[in-house]
Design a protein around this motif. Structure first.
Motif, mmCIF file in Angstrom:
data_model
loop_
_atom_site.group_PDB
_atom_site.id
_atom_site.type_symbol
_atom_site.label_atom_id
_atom_site.label_comp_id
_atom_site.label_asym_id
_atom_site.label_seq_id
_atom_site.Cartn_x
_atom_site.Cartn_y
_atom_site.Cartn_z
ATOM 1 N N GLU A 184 4.804 11.848 -32.993
ATOM 2 C CA GLU A 184 4.747 11.060 -33.602
ATOM 3 C C GLU A 184 4.722 9.515 -33.431
ATOM 4 O O GLU A 184 4.565 8.706 -32.710
ATOM 5 C CB GLU A 184 7.011 10.942 -33.904
ATOM 6 C CG GLU A 184 7.773 12.290 -34.084
ATOM 7 C CD GLU A 184 7.843 13.072 -32.870
ATOM 8 O OE1 GLU A 184 8.815 14.101 -32.571
ATOM 9 O OE2 GLU A 184 6.836 12.530 -31.895
ATOM 10 N N SER A 213 5.115 9.188 -39.274
ATOM 11 C CA SER A 213 3.695 10.870 -39.027
ATOM 12 C C SER A 213 3.873 11.141 -38.134
ATOM 13 O O SER A 213 4.268 10.500 -37.281
ATOM 14 C CB SER A 213 2.293 9.969 -39.205
ATOM 15 O OG SER A 213 2.185 9.067 -40.079
ATOM 16 N N CYS A 214 3.112 12.016 -38.082
ATOM 17 C CA CYS A 214 3.633 13.657 -36.637
ATOM 18 C C CYS A 214 2.374 14.223 -37.019
ATOM 19 O O CYS A 214 2.198 14.538 -37.817
ATOM 20 C CB CYS A 214 4.514 14.322 -36.520
ATOM 21 S SG CYS A 214 4.969 15.673 -36.064
ATOM 22 N N ALA A 215 1.437 13.844 -36.268
ATOM 23 C CA ALA A 215 -0.241 14.200 -36.073
ATOM 24 C C ALA A 215 -0.216 16.183 -34.645
ATOM 25 O O ALA A 215 0.736 15.705 -34.124
ATOM 26 C CB ALA A 215 -0.815 13.165 -35.253
ATOM 27 N N ARG A 257 3.023 16.321 -47.066
ATOM 28 C CA ARG A 257 1.605 16.745 -45.447
ATOM 29 C C ARG A 257 1.169 16.565 -46.399
ATOM 30 O O ARG A 257 0.309 17.210 -47.623
ATOM 31 C CB ARG A 257 2.445 18.374 -45.151
ATOM 32 C CG ARG A 257 2.473 19.365 -45.966
ATOM 33 C CD ARG A 257 2.790 20.217 -46.034
ATOM 34 N NE ARG A 257 2.372 20.974 -44.506
ATOM 35 C CZ ARG A 257 2.582 21.976 -43.719
ATOM 36 N NH1 ARG A 257 4.058 22.300 -43.859
ATOM 37 N NH2 ARG A 257 2.573 22.678 -42.707
ATOM 38 N N LYS A 272 -5.422 16.746 -42.845
ATOM 39 C CA LYS A 272 -4.854 15.824 -42.263
ATOM 40 C C LYS A 272 -4.689 16.121 -40.682
ATOM 41 O O LYS A 272 -3.953 15.391 -40.152
ATOM 42 C CB LYS A 272 -4.492 14.719 -42.061
ATOM 43 C CG LYS A 272 -5.939 13.600 -43.290
ATOM 44 C CD LYS A 272 -5.514 12.172 -43.253
ATOM 45 C CE LYS A 272 -7.080 12.333 -44.436
ATOM 46 N NZ LYS A 272 -6.276 10.048 -44.238
ATOM 47 N N THR A 299 -1.128 16.593 -40.484
ATOM 48 C CA THR A 299 -0.236 15.308 -40.789
ATOM 49 C C THR A 299 0.762 15.612 -40.723
ATOM 50 O O THR A 299 0.776 16.199 -42.170
ATOM 51 C CB THR A 299 -0.989 13.996 -40.787
ATOM 52 O OG1 THR A 299 -2.069 14.021 -39.605
ATOM 53 C CG2 THR A 299 -0.129 13.054 -40.608
#
Length: 116
Positions: A6, A21-23, A72, A76, A78
């Protein structure tokens, strides 16, 4: 292995906005339902918002409806949480989560503080 990272937390004044954001990595992101949770000091972790893999179905806690938007980008890997009209009671550590292969995976969390 599944990893969630995050970012985007910080200090903001009441009425302000933040975008978290959460990758994600380690699983087939486009098929994984993603969620944002939060945990305030002395309180249990609670669901804030969720989104299905296609992005077409979302759900929100009553306390954030109309102010927060989950989305989402499957290209990406994400997931995002747009937070508007922030209130002091939104102060918490925010976590993203995915349930994959019958296991819940969590990120490390990002602190959001709403204060003047």
């Amino acid at each position: 292995q599944v990893q969630l990272v995050e970012s985007g937390g910080g200090l903001v004044q009441p009425g302000g906005s933040l975008r978290l954001s959460c990758a994600a990595s380690g699983f087939t992101f486009r098929t994984g339902p993603m969620s944002w949770y939060r945990q305030a000091p002395g309180k249990e972790r609670e669901l804030v918002a969720g989104i299905h893999g296609s992005g077409g179905i979302t759900n929100y806690a009553d306390s954030v409806k109309g102010r927060f938007t989950i989305s989402r980008d499957n290209a990406k890997n994400t997931v995002f949480l747009q937070m508007n009209s922030l209130k002091p009671e939104d102060t918490a550590v925010y976590y993203c989560k995915v349930r994959w292969a019958s296991t819940d995976y969590w990120g490390q969390g990002t602190q959001v503080t709403v204060s003047s």
